[in-house]
Design an enzyme around this catalytic site. Structure first.
Site, PDB file in Angstrom:
ATOM      1  N   ASP A   1      -3.621   5.601   6.798  1.00 40.69           N
ATOM      2  CA  ASP A   1      -4.330   6.848   7.207  1.00 40.69           C
ATOM      3  C   ASP A   1      -4.839   6.256   8.458  1.00 40.69           C
ATOM      4  O   ASP A   1      -4.556   6.409   9.518  1.00 40.69           O
ATOM      5  CB  ASP A   1      -4.818   7.724   6.235  1.00 40.69           C
ATOM      6  CG  ASP A   1      -5.267   9.035   6.471  1.00 40.69           C
ATOM      7  OD1 ASP A   1      -4.762   9.469   7.750  1.00 40.69           O
ATOM      8  OD2 ASP A   1      -6.156   9.667   5.938  1.00 40.69           O
TER       9      ASP A   1
ATOM     10  N   GLU B   1       0.868  -1.030   0.073  1.00 33.13           N
ATOM     11  CA  GLU B   1      -0.100  -0.098  -0.011  1.00 33.13           C
ATOM     12  C   GLU B   1       0.843   1.076   0.124  1.00 33.13           C
ATOM     13  O   GLU B   1       2.165   0.984   0.284  1.00 33.13           O
ATOM     14  CB  GLU B   1      -0.729   0.023   1.229  1.00 33.13           C
ATOM     15  CG  GLU B   1      -2.056   0.630   1.481  1.00 33.13           C
ATOM     16  CD  GLU B   1      -3.115   1.186   0.508  1.00 33.13           C
ATOM     17  OE1 GLU B   1      -2.549   1.750  -0.546  1.00 33.13           O
ATOM     18  OE2 GLU B   1      -4.075   1.109   0.537  1.00 33.13           O
ATOM     19  N   ASP B   2       0.251   2.421  -0.541  1.00 30.96           N
ATOM     20  CA  ASP B   2       1.035   3.434  -0.425  1.00 30.96           C
ATOM     21  C   ASP B   2       1.220   4.380   0.890  1.00 30.96           C
ATOM     22  O   ASP B   2       1.919   4.776   1.439  1.00 30.96           O
ATOM     23  CB  ASP B   2       0.826   4.538  -1.463  1.00 30.96           C
ATOM     24  CG  ASP B   2      -0.507   4.854  -1.314  1.00 30.96           C
ATOM     25  OD1 ASP B   2      -1.532   4.395  -0.738  1.00 30.96           O
ATOM     26  OD2 ASP B   2      -1.365   5.928  -2.266  1.00 30.96           O
ATOM     27  N   ILE B   3      -0.127   4.306   1.619  1.00 33.46           N
ATOM     28  CA  ILE B   3      -0.121   5.021   2.741  1.00 33.46           C
ATOM     29  C   ILE B   3      -1.379   4.596   3.645  1.00 33.46           C
ATOM     30  O   ILE B   3      -2.383   4.020   3.036  1.00 33.46           O
ATOM     31  CB  ILE B   3      -0.416   6.340   2.398  1.00 33.46           C
ATOM     32  CG1 ILE B   3      -0.107   7.212   3.743  1.00 33.46           C
ATOM     33  CG2 ILE B   3      -1.608   6.702   1.845  1.00 33.46           C
ATOM     34  CD1 ILE B   3      -0.143   8.743   3.443  1.00 33.46           C
TER      35      ILE B   3
ATOM     36  N   ASP C   1      -1.557  11.017  -4.820  1.00 26.53           N
ATOM     37  CA  ASP C   1      -2.126  12.065  -5.482  1.00 26.53           C
ATOM     38  C   ASP C   1      -3.031  12.737  -4.765  1.00 26.53           C
ATOM     39  O   ASP C   1      -3.616  12.709  -3.586  1.00 26.53           O
ATOM     40  CB  ASP C   1      -2.896  11.201  -6.583  1.00 26.53           C
ATOM     41  CG  ASP C   1      -4.509  10.681  -5.792  1.00 26.53           C
ATOM     42  OD1 ASP C   1      -4.163   9.776  -4.924  1.00 26.53           O
ATOM     43  OD2 ASP C   1      -5.346  10.949  -6.237  1.00 26.53           O
TER      44      ASP C   1
ATOM     45  N   THR D   1      -9.141   1.243   5.023  1.00 30.90           N
ATOM     46  CA  THR D   1      -8.884   0.538   3.868  1.00 30.90           C
ATOM     47  C   THR D   1      -8.109  -0.748   4.167  1.00 30.90           C
ATOM     48  O   THR D   1      -8.444  -1.928   3.544  1.00 30.90           O
ATOM     49  CB  THR D   1      -7.995   1.125   2.927  1.00 30.90           C
ATOM     50  OG1 THR D   1      -8.667   2.559   2.779  1.00 30.90           O
ATOM     51  CG2 THR D   1      -8.036   0.505   1.624  1.00 30.90           C
TER      52      THR D   1
HETATM   53  P1  IMP Z   1      -7.193   5.092   5.134  1.00 30.21           P
HETATM   54  O1  IMP Z   1      -8.330   3.735   4.866  1.00 30.21           O
HETATM   55  O2  IMP Z   1      -7.573   6.141   5.812  1.00 30.21           O
HETATM   56  O3  IMP Z   1      -6.214   4.246   5.801  1.00 30.21           O
HETATM   57  O4  IMP Z   1      -6.658   5.624   3.574  1.00 30.21           O
HETATM   58  C1  IMP Z   1      -5.963   4.953   2.732  1.00 30.21           C
HETATM   59  C2  IMP Z   1      -5.989   5.624   1.608  1.00 30.21           C
HETATM   60  O5  IMP Z   1      -6.110   6.834   1.536  1.00 30.21           O
HETATM   61  C3  IMP Z   1      -4.732   5.502   0.692  1.00 30.21           C
HETATM   62  O6  IMP Z   1      -4.677   4.286  -0.074  1.00 30.21           O
HETATM   63  C4  IMP Z   1      -4.694   6.733  -0.158  1.00 30.21           C
HETATM   64  O7  IMP Z   1      -5.300   6.421  -1.184  1.00 30.21           O
HETATM   65  C5  IMP Z   1      -5.749   7.885   0.640  1.00 30.21           C
HETATM   66  N1  IMP Z   1      -4.676   8.812   1.459  1.00 30.21           N
HETATM   67  C6  IMP Z   1      -4.595   8.756   2.731  1.00 30.21           C
HETATM   68  N2  IMP Z   1      -3.773  10.056   3.197  1.00 30.21           N
HETATM   69  C7  IMP Z   1      -3.313  10.076   2.143  1.00 30.21           C
HETATM   70  C8  IMP Z   1      -2.412  11.508   1.670  1.00 30.21           C
HETATM   71  O8  IMP Z   1      -1.738  12.063   2.400  1.00 30.21           O
HETATM   72  N3  IMP Z   1      -1.993  11.721   0.366  1.00 30.21           N
HETATM   73  C9  IMP Z   1      -2.825  11.023  -0.589  1.00 30.21           C
HETATM   74  N4  IMP Z   1      -3.541  10.166  -0.519  1.00 30.21           N
HETATM   75  C10 IMP Z   1      -3.886   9.700   0.847  1.00 30.21           C
END
Ligand code: IMP
Length: 182
Positions: free
Chosen positions: A108, A104-106, A164, A112
């Site tokens: 947060d 995964e890229d990130i 992005d 996800t």
């Molecule tokens: P989560 O489900 O909140 O952990 O979010 C995961 C997804 O949110 C990542 O796969 C990204 O697509 C997007 N995302 C979260 N933070 C960022 C950021 O700082 N820049 C770009 N995309 C982000």
């Protein structure tokens, strides 16, 4: 790498340089290679954002017995998570009894990641681990902690190296951080 960029009206400043990123990609690759010696894992690259990290990590791994697949989840609109995570592209390979490593890229909120792991468990793989380029520890709503983390970063929006803002800025070779949120 010293300029401020504007993407969709938000200002971003340089945050992680190419050399720093590559150094951590090599470290994570070495950890995975070490942990999976003698195994044939399947890597799952999470589109769209992880494609740059996955390409670098997968080449650096040089594990010729491994395979890579691509899945797509979506939860973000602009710089905010919608809280609802949708699978948009699914797996094309049977993963039953296989060792899976999600790329995964990130991470947060972790929503996800948790949704993806829940979905995958139903397919009865032998194991599931999670590698992420970036981890926003302070944003966690799930307590989920990835197994492999290249960088832990503050809870600010970042772009570049695959990440992005509404589809823009993925092709920046370096990672930039939002300086309006600080
Ligand atoms: P989560 O489900 O909140 O952990 O979010 C995961 C997804 O949110 C990542 O796969 C990204 O697509 C997007 N995302 C979260 N933070 C960022 C950021 O700082 N820049 C770009 N995309 C982000």
């Amino acid at each position: 790498m010293n300029e401020i960029l504007t993407v969709n009206g938000l200002r971003f400043k340089p945050f992680l340089r190419v050399d720093t990123i590559q150094e951590q990609v090599r470290r994570v690759a070495a950890e995975i290679r070490n942990d999976y010696e003698g195994k044939s894992p399947i890597f799952l690259c999470v589109l769209n954002g992880a494609f740059v990290f996955a390409a670098d990590l997968y080449r650096e791994l040089a594990m010729t017995n491994s395979k890579i697949q691509f899945v797509k989840y979506s939860s973000y609109e602009g710089t905010n998570t919608t809280g609802e995570v949708k699978q948009v592209i699914g797996l094309s390979e049977n993963v039953e009894g296989k060792d899976i490593i999600i790329i995964e890229d990130i991470v947060d909120t972790g929503l996800t990641a948790v949704k993806m792991i829940d979905d995958l468990r139903k397919l009865n793989p032998a194991s599931i681990r999670f590698a992420t380029l970036l981890h926003k520890q302070e944003s966690s709503k799930t307590g989920f902690v990835p197994d492999y983390i290249a960088f832990s970063i503050p809870p600010l929006f970042v772009v570049g190296y695959g990440l992005d803002l509404d589809g823009k800025a993925r092709n920046l070779p370096e990672i930039y951080i939002n300086c309006d949120e600080e």
